[in-house]
Design a protein around this motif. Structure first.
Motif, PDB file in Angstrom:
ATOM      1  N   SER A   1     -11.678   1.593  -3.043  1.00 30.93           N
ATOM      2  CA  SER A   1     -11.260   1.527  -1.646  1.00 30.93           C
ATOM      3  C   SER A   1      -9.903   0.848  -1.501  1.00 30.93           C
ATOM      4  CB  SER A   1     -12.312   0.777  -0.829  1.00 30.93           C
ATOM      5  OG  SER A   1     -11.973   0.755   0.527  1.00 30.93           O
TER       6      SER A   1
ATOM      7  N   GLU B   1      -9.786  13.127   5.599  1.00 34.02           N
ATOM      8  CA  GLU B   1     -10.606  12.984   4.397  1.00 34.02           C
ATOM      9  C   GLU B   1     -11.558  14.161   4.284  1.00 34.02           C
ATOM     10  OE1 GLU B   1     -13.361   9.978   1.729  1.00 34.02           O
ATOM     11  OE2 GLU B   1     -12.817   9.348   3.764  1.00 34.02           O
TER      12      GLU B   1
ATOM     13  N   TYR C   1     -14.231   4.919   3.282  1.00 35.43           N
ATOM     14  CA  TYR C   1     -12.910   4.941   2.646  1.00 35.43           C
ATOM     15  C   TYR C   1     -11.827   5.256   3.681  1.00 35.43           C
ATOM     16  CZ  TYR C   1     -15.149   5.051  -1.984  1.00 35.43           C
ATOM     17  OH  TYR C   1     -15.884   4.749  -3.109  1.00 35.43           O
TER      18      TYR C   1
END
Length: 274
Positions: free
Chosen positions: A74, A92, A100
């Motif tokens: 992360s 994402e 994340y």
């Protein structure tokens, strides 16, 4: 869903712009997609997609991430995203719980979490007020405008070089995390987990080139110290969940002394539109 996120979306049927209206997303051509009460939009347009991760798999992943076991990943992802200029969108793909993505936003950006798992999207939609969550399959095309994302995150997730290059703006960067051959090797041997293909780097390059240019790869490594519940969660949160018997995993873990140690070993690579 955050209005600034909606501006980056497009209709999965006609590719027209989407606008929010009465708890739905609609385009000028009349295509409409309801917002679920949990906060995400299903933009599959009725096309069949696989169900993705189960609720148990998502819960296992959230437990591992919340406990900090993958903080090395992360932290590195957040640093890589911060190094890309722009104050726009971070997208994402295969976002899972959105943890994340939430960490990578920084102070100025908004995020879009894309996944096929409804259980994952329920969590991603709550990960940060600036994150929008949509159900879509990268293999069938992302419901995202051309050249609109500063950063694209792909962390242990499916990849499509053509789609990544299409949605990244000029100068935008894809941050990709893949397991290295030694990832969780101790648990792979003891618990029958799915191992990592030694040809993973070659397969990664084949999936992203010639659409994206490789900017570099950074190896990440950490020694994990786990109790039995955390070790079971590592098995249950990924592909090994489909290939192992939970009862057998539990029985094997019961014979192992705590703490259980395992090696986190991954590669973080950066890719830019060619």
């Amino acid at each position: 869903m955050h209005a600034s996120v909606i501006t980056h979306l497009r209709c999965p049927v006609c590719a027209g712009s989407l606008n929010a209206a009465n708890r739905a997303l609609r385009c000028a051509a009349g295509h409409s997609f309801d917002l679920a009460r949990q906060g995400y939009a299903d933009l599959t347009a009725g096309r069949s997609v696989h169900a993705g991760d189960s609720a148990d798999m998502v819960a296992a992943r959230e437990a591992l991430l919340e406990a900090g076991h993958f903080d090395v990943v992360s932290d590195a992802v957040s640093a890589a995203a911060a190094g890309v200029p722009g104050k726009g969108l971070i997208l994402e793909v295969g976002a899972g719980t959105g943890r994340y993505l939430a960490r990578a936003l920084g102070p100025a950006r908004v995020g879009l979490a894309v996944d096929v798992s409804k259980a994952a999207l329920r969590r991603a939609a709550r990960a940060d007020p600036r994150i929008g969550a949509v159900r879509a399959d990268v293999w069938r095309g992302l419901p995202v405008r051309d050249a609109t994302a500063d950063v694209l995150l792909d962390i242990f997730a499916p990849r499509s070089g053509a789609e990544f290059a299409r949605v990244l703006r000029p100068g935008g960067v894809a941050v990709v995390v893949t397991p290295a051959p030694g990832h969780l090797a101790e648990l792979v041997a003891a618990l029958g987990m799915v191992g990592v293909d030694p040809a993973k780097p070659e397969r990664l390059a084949a999936s992203l080139q010639p659409w994206l240019t490789h900017l570099g790869t950074t190896p990440l490594r950490a020694d994990l110290t786990l109790d039995r519940a955390a070790a079971a969660a590592l098995v249950g949160m990924g592909p090994s969940a489909w290939h192992t018997d939970p009862a057998e995993v539990t029985a094997t873990l019961a014979t192992m002394a705590e703490p259980i140690t395992a090696t986190l070993e991954v590669h973080l690579s950066l890719w830019q539109a060619a």
